[in-house]
Design a protein around this motif. Structure first.
Motif, PDB file in Angstrom:
ATOM      1  N   ALA A   1      -5.594  13.246 -15.896  1.00  0.00           N
ATOM      2  CA  ALA A   1      -6.120  11.913 -15.605  1.00  0.00           C
ATOM      3  C   ALA A   1      -5.520  11.704 -14.158  1.00  0.00           C
ATOM      4  N   GLN A   2      -4.169  12.011 -14.038  1.00  0.00           N
ATOM      5  CA  GLN A   2      -3.555  11.268 -12.872  1.00  0.00           C
ATOM      6  C   GLN A   2      -4.200  11.966 -11.468  1.00  0.00           C
ATOM      7  N   PHE A   3      -4.732  13.166 -11.605  1.00  0.00           N
ATOM      8  CA  PHE A   3      -5.275  13.707 -10.190  1.00  0.00           C
ATOM      9  C   PHE A   3      -6.455  12.708 -10.206  1.00  0.00           C
ATOM     10  N   PHE A   4      -7.349  12.301 -11.169  1.00  0.00           N
ATOM     11  CA  PHE A   4      -8.549  11.493 -10.767  1.00  0.00           C
ATOM     12  C   PHE A   4      -8.045   9.978  -9.956  1.00  0.00           C
ATOM     13  N   LEU A   5      -6.914   9.417 -10.379  1.00  0.00           N
ATOM     14  CA  LEU A   5      -6.290   8.464  -9.627  1.00  0.00           C
ATOM     15  C   LEU A   5      -5.908   8.822  -8.138  1.00  0.00           C
TER      16      LEU A   5
ATOM     17  N   LYS B   1       0.896  -1.169   0.145  1.00  0.00           N
ATOM     18  CA  LYS B   1       0.030   0.077   0.095  1.00  0.00           C
ATOM     19  C   LYS B   1       0.767   1.203  -0.006  1.00  0.00           C
ATOM     20  N   ASN B   2       1.690   1.287   1.005  1.00  0.00           N
ATOM     21  CA  ASN B   2       2.779   2.568   0.869  1.00  0.00           C
ATOM     22  C   ASN B   2       3.411   2.842  -0.288  1.00  0.00           C
ATOM     23  N   TRP B   3       4.100   1.568  -0.985  1.00  0.00           N
ATOM     24  CA  TRP B   3       4.713   1.787  -2.214  1.00  0.00           C
ATOM     25  C   TRP B   3       3.671   2.609  -3.233  1.00  0.00           C
ATOM     26  N   PHE B   4       2.584   2.079  -3.144  1.00  0.00           N
ATOM     27  CA  PHE B   4       1.734   2.583  -4.301  1.00  0.00           C
ATOM     28  C   PHE B   4       1.385   3.959  -4.046  1.00  0.00           C
ATOM     29  N   ILE B   5       1.002   4.391  -2.624  1.00  0.00           N
ATOM     30  CA  ILE B   5       1.016   6.033  -2.245  1.00  0.00           C
ATOM     31  C   ILE B   5       1.948   6.730  -2.751  1.00  0.00           C
ATOM     32  N   ALA B   6       3.211   6.178  -2.455  1.00  0.00           N
ATOM     33  CA  ALA B   6       4.446   6.999  -2.926  1.00  0.00           C
ATOM     34  C   ALA B   6       4.535   7.068  -4.382  1.00  0.00           C
ATOM     35  N   ALA B   7       4.261   6.043  -5.113  1.00  0.00           N
ATOM     36  CA  ALA B   7       4.279   6.018  -6.392  1.00  0.00           C
ATOM     37  C   ALA B   7       3.259   7.245  -7.070  1.00  0.00           C
ATOM     38  N   VAL B   8       1.995   7.200  -6.507  1.00  0.00           N
ATOM     39  CA  VAL B   8       1.028   8.116  -7.275  1.00  0.00           C
ATOM     40  C   VAL B   8       1.509   9.508  -6.758  1.00  0.00           C
ATOM     41  N   PHE B   9       2.242   9.673  -5.489  1.00  0.00           N
ATOM     42  CA  PHE B   9       2.612  11.079  -5.400  1.00  0.00           C
ATOM     43  C   PHE B   9       3.577  11.213  -6.439  1.00  0.00           C
ATOM     44  N   TRP B  10       4.423  10.490  -6.747  1.00  0.00           N
ATOM     45  CA  TRP B  10       5.592  10.832  -7.765  1.00  0.00           C
ATOM     46  C   TRP B  10       5.135  10.916  -9.143  1.00  0.00           C
ATOM     47  N   ILE B  11       3.995  10.251  -9.393  1.00  0.00           N
ATOM     48  CA  ILE B  11       3.571  10.389 -10.949  1.00  0.00           C
ATOM     49  C   ILE B  11       3.204  11.914 -11.007  1.00  0.00           C
ATOM     50  N   ILE B  12       2.601  12.264 -10.230  1.00  0.00           N
ATOM     51  CA  ILE B  12       2.074  13.804 -10.175  1.00  0.00           C
ATOM     52  C   ILE B  12       3.282  14.643 -10.378  1.00  0.00           C
ATOM     53  N   ILE B  13       4.265  14.596  -9.324  1.00  0.00           N
ATOM     54  CA  ILE B  13       5.769  15.380  -9.365  1.00  0.00           C
ATOM     55  C   ILE B  13       6.186  15.112 -10.743  1.00  0.00           C
TER      56      ILE B  13
END
Lengths: 125, 457
Positions: free
Chosen positions: B427-431, B11-23
């Motif tokens: 799109a990534q903000f929806f995610l 779960k935590n790796w996913f959360i970090a991943a999505v943070f970084w896709i935005i950046i």
């Protein structure tokens, strides 16, 4: 090997043993034959013609790219007709060792290139 | 200090991943916008060169790699029928990995770079990243080591292979330049990483994800064991050779050039074998893509994978390369694998795994739909702009059109790319929003349940 339509179960996922589609087998063979042919017969690069003719205006290129930076801007004397005013040896020596404010640039060029610059200077008027 | 909670690493790796896709994608959007307004944010830190390399490194090693590790922390124990060897170590590796990525990010913005595509971080960051990857690999190999399922499912071959190949390519590509005799050799070693980061990490983990997701999402058996074998061993054998095709028509010996071109074309074998396996599995299940967004993401990913792997081998040919090399085309192609194919499968993995971890469905199905359509349409606009631009540009250069004129010719395409890119970004903000809501609600529901139990007891 199991050939029939038997199913294995690994990690609760069923795995069938269907045969590789015929089209795919054909593609495999075509690709393999192409690969061998390419390895043997092709150069592996685009054949490129040598860029234009060998350069016969090298003296001019060096003169315009280097000498004129000063000798056309007023920073140094105009060189038109310089071969009438100075002997060949002296001119080549100035190029190699410099004089007054002119730096020595002999180490940047070969003897032949300096000859070419001199040849060009003969016609520079 | 680090939690031991079940599935917390994933779960935590996913959360970090999505943070970084935005950046990472904001860096990409900034790069695209700078091609329209070069003066934008033109200060010492965010020049075009800094921002572009930061974008590339972040989306690959921050977003995609973290999403991959997140899905492996779920899929590997599931397939091995055991639990993660150490959730604590998984969470520690995550924190460490993120610190290293931050270091690399700022190093790039400060202008430190190795100028190696997909390996731009400076050496002091490379070494730390290698340790972080090592920790992840150690944890996951230990997990497989304690498995209770005797057989290894296909996905596990791909995951375990990739976890060994990534450190290998990372070491070769980031080898200190002063220890390598010449520039040509540096180029070849750099491109060994440049291509294998794609071939032996992004592709192989992504394919492993699909092998896992497809039977789970459709409930159908995997089509053919034999095709899985052909696909895996062919990709492991031939992909490593592909680096030299990036130096096509360059100052490399003819035999190295051929050793790059031939395996590039031979790649059609593993790619088509894998896809035949996927589409064979899908037979009769295509209608489900209408309702299941994760399945639709997966299948769209396989289609983009096919197209990326039709372009790729052809681009390796000297004749094709002579037209499209250094043009916008390459940029369009380079986005199709990492974004179109494997970001899509990672989105699918998140949408499949996250609800199982938090014990609650994704908060909004409409946000998932929006995520899919904005990503897909945005990517198509983005990619076709760049492909058309690349062909126009390539032939204009051959014709000898003055360079500045060819730059001006690109104006509409560069704008089209920025518009498509904006859609991909939105799109990534929806995610991100959907994930945030889901996790928050799941926590709330658990609390309420606990309270109710306490009240009734």
């Amino acid at each position: 090997m199991k050939k029939e339509h038997k199913e294995d179960i690994v990690s609760d996922i069923k795995i069938e043993h269907n045969k590789v589609p015929k089209l795919l087998v054909a593609v495999f063979y075509v690709v393999a034959i192409w690969a061998i042919g390419y390895a043997i017969f092709m150069p592996g690069k685009l054949a490129v013609e040598p860029a234009a003719a060998p350069q016969d205006n090298k003296g001019e290129i060096i003169f315009e790219g280097t000498c004129l930076n000063c000798h056309a801007t007023g920073a140094a004397p105009d060189l038109s007709g310089v071969t009438d005013r100075m002997p060949e040896e002296d001119i080549k020596n100035v190029i190699k060792k410099g004089r007054n404010t002119m730096p020595a640039i002999g180490h940047l060029y070969t003897e032949k290139e300096i000859d070419l610059v001199y040849e060009y200077l003969k016609d520079y008027r | 200090m680090f939690t031991d909670e079940k599935w917390s690493s994933s779960k935590n790796w996913f959360i970090a991943a999505v943070f970084w896709i935005i950046i990472g994608m904001s860096m990409g959007l900034l790069t695209a916008t700078k091609q329209i307004w070069p003066e934008l944010l033109n200060n010492r830190w965010t020049t075009y060169g800094h921002v572009r390399s930061a974008h590339v490194m972040l989306v690959i090693y921050a977003w995609l790699s973290m999403a991959y590790v997140g899905s492996m922390f779920y899929m590997i124990p599931k397939l091995a029928k055991t639990k993660v060897y150490s959730e604590k170590l998984g969470n520690f590796a995550l924190v460490f990995y993120n610190i290293v990525i931050l270091e690399g990010f700022f190093a790039l913005l400060f202008g430190q770079t190795e100028v190696i595509e997909y390996g731009e971080f400076p050496l002091w960051v490379d070494v730390q990243l290698l340790v972080a990857i090592g920790l992840v690999a150690y944890n996951l190999f230990k997990t497989v080591g304690q498995r209770t399922e005797k057989m290894l499912y296909v996905s596990l071959w791909y995951f375990l292979g990739s976890l060994l190949w990534l450190p290998l390519t990372w070491i070769v590509g980031n080898f200190p330049a002063q220890w390598i005799p010449s520039g040509v050799q540096q180029g070849l070693m750099g491109w060994f990483l440049g291509h294998n980061a794609i071939g032996l990490w992004m592709t192989t983990v992504g394919v492993g994800q699909i092998y896992y997701l497809l039977p789970k999402l459709t409930g159908r058996p995997l089509y053919s064991h034999q095709l899985s074998m052909i696909g895996f061993w062919a990709i492991a054998t031939f992909y490593v050779w592909n680096g030299p095709h990036h130096l096509m028509n360059g100052p490399i010996p003819g035999w190295i050039s051929k050793a790059g071109v031939i395996p590039s074309i031979v790649l059609l074998i593993p790619v088509w074998a894998v896809l035949a396996n996927f589409w064979g599995t899908m037979k009769g299940s295509w209608a489900q893509t209408r309702t299941s967004v994760p399945l639709r993401f997966t299948m769209a990913g396989t289609i983009f994978y096919l197209f990326a792997c039709l372009q790729g081998p052809l681009q390796a040919l000297p004749s094709v390369s002579s037209v499209i090399k250094f043009t916008h085309w390459t940029v369009g192609h380079a986005h199709m694998g990492p974004f179109g194919a494997f970001s899509f499968t990672s989105f699918a993995a998140i949408y499949y795994i996250l609800p199982k971890i938090v014990g609650r469905e994704m908060f909004s199905k409409r946000a998932m739909e929006a995520h899919f359509w904005f990503s897909t349409v945005g990517f198509l606009v983005f990619a076709f702009s760049l492909w058309i631009a690349g062909v126009v540009q390539g032939f204009a250069w051959i014709e000898g059109v003055p360079f500045l004129q060819t730059v001006l010719m690109m104006e509409p395409y560069v704008q089209g790319r920025a518009i498509g890119g904006t859609m991909m970004y939105v799109a990534q903000f929806f995610l991100a929003w959907n994930m945030y809501k889901t996790i928050k609600l799941a926590k709330l529901e658990k609390k309420q349940q606990a309270q109710q139990q306490a009240a009734t007891a």
